[in-house]
Design an enzyme around this catalytic site. Sequence first.
Site, mmCIF file in Angstrom:
data_model
loop_
_atom_site.group_PDB
_atom_site.id
_atom_site.type_symbol
_atom_site.label_atom_id
_atom_site.label_comp_id
_atom_site.label_asym_id
_atom_site.label_seq_id
_atom_site.Cartn_x
_atom_site.Cartn_y
_atom_site.Cartn_z
ATOM 1 N N GLU A 101 32.105 49.437 45.015
ATOM 2 C CA GLU A 101 32.521 49.983 43.713
ATOM 3 C C GLU A 101 31.272 50.234 42.863
ATOM 4 O O GLU A 101 31.164 49.795 41.718
ATOM 5 C CB GLU A 101 33.451 48.982 43.010
ATOM 6 C CG GLU A 101 34.598 48.526 43.900
ATOM 7 C CD GLU A 101 35.503 47.463 43.298
ATOM 8 O OE1 GLU A 101 36.718 47.634 43.377
ATOM 9 O OE2 GLU A 101 35.005 46.480 42.738
ATOM 10 N N CYS A 137 42.573 44.349 37.692
ATOM 11 C CA CYS A 137 41.617 44.242 36.588
ATOM 12 C C CYS A 137 41.800 45.348 35.543
ATOM 13 O O CYS A 137 41.615 45.111 34.342
ATOM 14 C CB CYS A 137 40.194 44.267 37.126
ATOM 15 S SG CYS A 137 39.885 45.615 38.282
HETATM 16 O O1 FUB Z 1 35.571 41.339 40.487
HETATM 17 C C1 FUB Z 1 36.391 41.362 39.349
HETATM 18 C C2 FUB Z 1 36.858 42.767 39.074
HETATM 19 O O2 FUB Z 1 37.655 43.231 40.154
HETATM 20 C C3 FUB Z 1 35.764 43.783 38.974
HETATM 21 O O3 FUB Z 1 35.219 43.911 37.710
HETATM 22 C C4 FUB Z 1 36.433 45.020 39.411
HETATM 23 O O4 FUB Z 1 35.540 46.015 39.779
HETATM 24 C C5 FUB Z 1 37.291 44.544 40.539
HETATM 25 O O5 FUB Z 1 36.554 44.479 41.703
HETATM 26 ZN ZN ZN Z 2 39.254 47.455 37.031
#
Ligand code: FUB
Ligand code: ZN
Length: 665
Positions: free
Chosen positions: A333, A429
Amino acid sequence: MSQTYVKNSSSIHIQELQITDQFWSRYLEIVRKEMIPYQWNVLNDKADITIVKERNDETIPSEKSHAIENFKIAAGLKEGRHYGWVFQDSDVYKWLEAVACSLHHTYDEALKELADEVIDLLELAQEKDGYLNTYFSIEEPERRFKMLAESHELYCAGHYIEAAVAYYETTKNEKALRVACLLADCIDANFGHESGKIKGYDGHEEIELALAKLHQITGERKYLELSKFFLYERGTDPTFFERQRKEDTGKRAVIEGMSHRPLSYYQAHKPILDQESAEGHAVRLVYLCTAMADVAYLSDDKEMLEACRRLWKSIVNKRMYITGGIGSTVDGEAFTSDYDLPNDTMYCETCASIGLIFFAYNMLKNEANGSYADTLERALYNSVISGMALDGKHFFYVNPLEVKPENSETDPGKSHVKVTRPEWFGCACCPPNLARLLTSLNKYIYTIQDDIIYTNLYLANQTSVIVKDIHINLRQETNYPWDGDIKFHIQPDAPATFGLAVRIPSWSKTFKLILNGVEINETSNNGFITIFREWQCNDELVLSLDMSVQEWAANPNVRADLNKVAIQRGPFIYCLEEVDNGENLHLIRIPKNRPFSYRFDNTLFGGVGIIEVNAEKRLVQKEWDNQLYSMDLDEEYEDKKVTFIPYFCWANRSPGEMLVWAAKE
Ligand code: FUB
Ligand code: ZN
């Protein structure tokens, strides 16, 4: 109503702010009436919904949220096992923060009582020494703080602290803040330079920005110092995560598949002052920068501010989509390299654009610069609100700039690129992050530097300002984002001298400023025009921005966008959808010098501005049947009128293709 963040005793204070804007009031109502109750049901596993994996990956939990249940188990009210991501607690905390911020706008006793009950539950789940984390309390207490690369313990703690600060601001609920301080004190007791403490940090930044907020609300210096410790410690010891992993006695990974991530994924490859470019996981990076910018501001740390400026430039000059999306790849990501901005495989996580807003705002607290406010606005009106459907119950995790449904279905490398917004995700999230961002919008409208009030965002609102003990009503009246006229009403109880700065967005080629009926000629400085004067009762300032439709090109090094244009009007980036324009959107070409026409369509999405142009569409002749390549380079086009809609509204009708960057003649 809310207070704007003010560091010290500037002679100007923004006291309260009420959003009266049509566009944003609608969102506030969606959050209050739909998102908050809906998300509460989801967190309690009471919503009849399909939870979707954010991408094809067997290890992703997606059966239920279980988030509130986890707290009940940790609190000893129920028996059972933890379910969900190790950071599932943060979904509840973000929801709580959204409630806190929503109560600012519309007080709702029942909602407050519900939130109070949640805080009671969290207090029960908190361990005696202040530790609060359902996964480790229920499943692996012996592993506490021992696998920080993956554990998200301080990430979750940070989200609770943010929620508590917001909740205390609105409700003065002492318990919420007490739980937060106990938690922060527990962290303080476990981390630091002193012998016996852990000289390390969390794999996901968040605690740093939260501690800065806790310092602000409590006035406790130690929280700011702890935040600085985490920031400055980061990346100084490249063996920290590795050593923890080696010493770990756990039988399984805390999160599967993370051990191969390079240190840059966590922004732990170098000390923060040495980091030149935006690397790694995009949300982590912008949360880190948000904290750095706040700490720089709170402690006048010039080197930290300079590091922030470098990272800012790396993002917005080389690694950001025109929609304000960031993160070019699903793998981690993450950011990739300069100008690598593929439109159909990108990540552009909703949370990452939200984090970019946090970073931009904290930079604005340091220095008035239109780049921060422009980017804040760009992310807000595009990649952020595209993350939700207008029913408040469907969400995008990633926000593509180009989709072809068939490709998302058949290409495992595009399994993250959804063509419709799911009801919820295994990793949830983004939805509660949207809820808290939208309800806290009031905080981003103005910032104050010395005796100048800077207007970062245009939206109808009224606020009350104190300038050297003189009370002033300040009101913005506008139909922005559809109209470019913004009228400021300035009504001091007695004449008062201060500056009012208006932002001239980079997309507004021209503008006009009229003060009490007389045009004034001023040039903008760093994206703002400051009118410094003695303001009288009933002064009126009207700013008119250029709302003509603009075509934007990308830097030629962005291979994905060469010979293409993106259409923008006001703060909105526009896109083509199959439902309006038929399939094969890539064959549409915008000829040179064709006028665009704009009209407001009351029937679409509750009212949005749409753009039409007489374009062309390439013909795919019979000869191409059963032929993939040809030496015949001739191209034929037919006339085609096409319709662009604001990007944020895409995927609200039937599923189909979507395209932001259109071919240009
Ligand atoms: O790892 C916690 C949250 O979940 C991250 O900020 C998002 O990108 C998702 O991976
Ligand atoms: Zn998110």
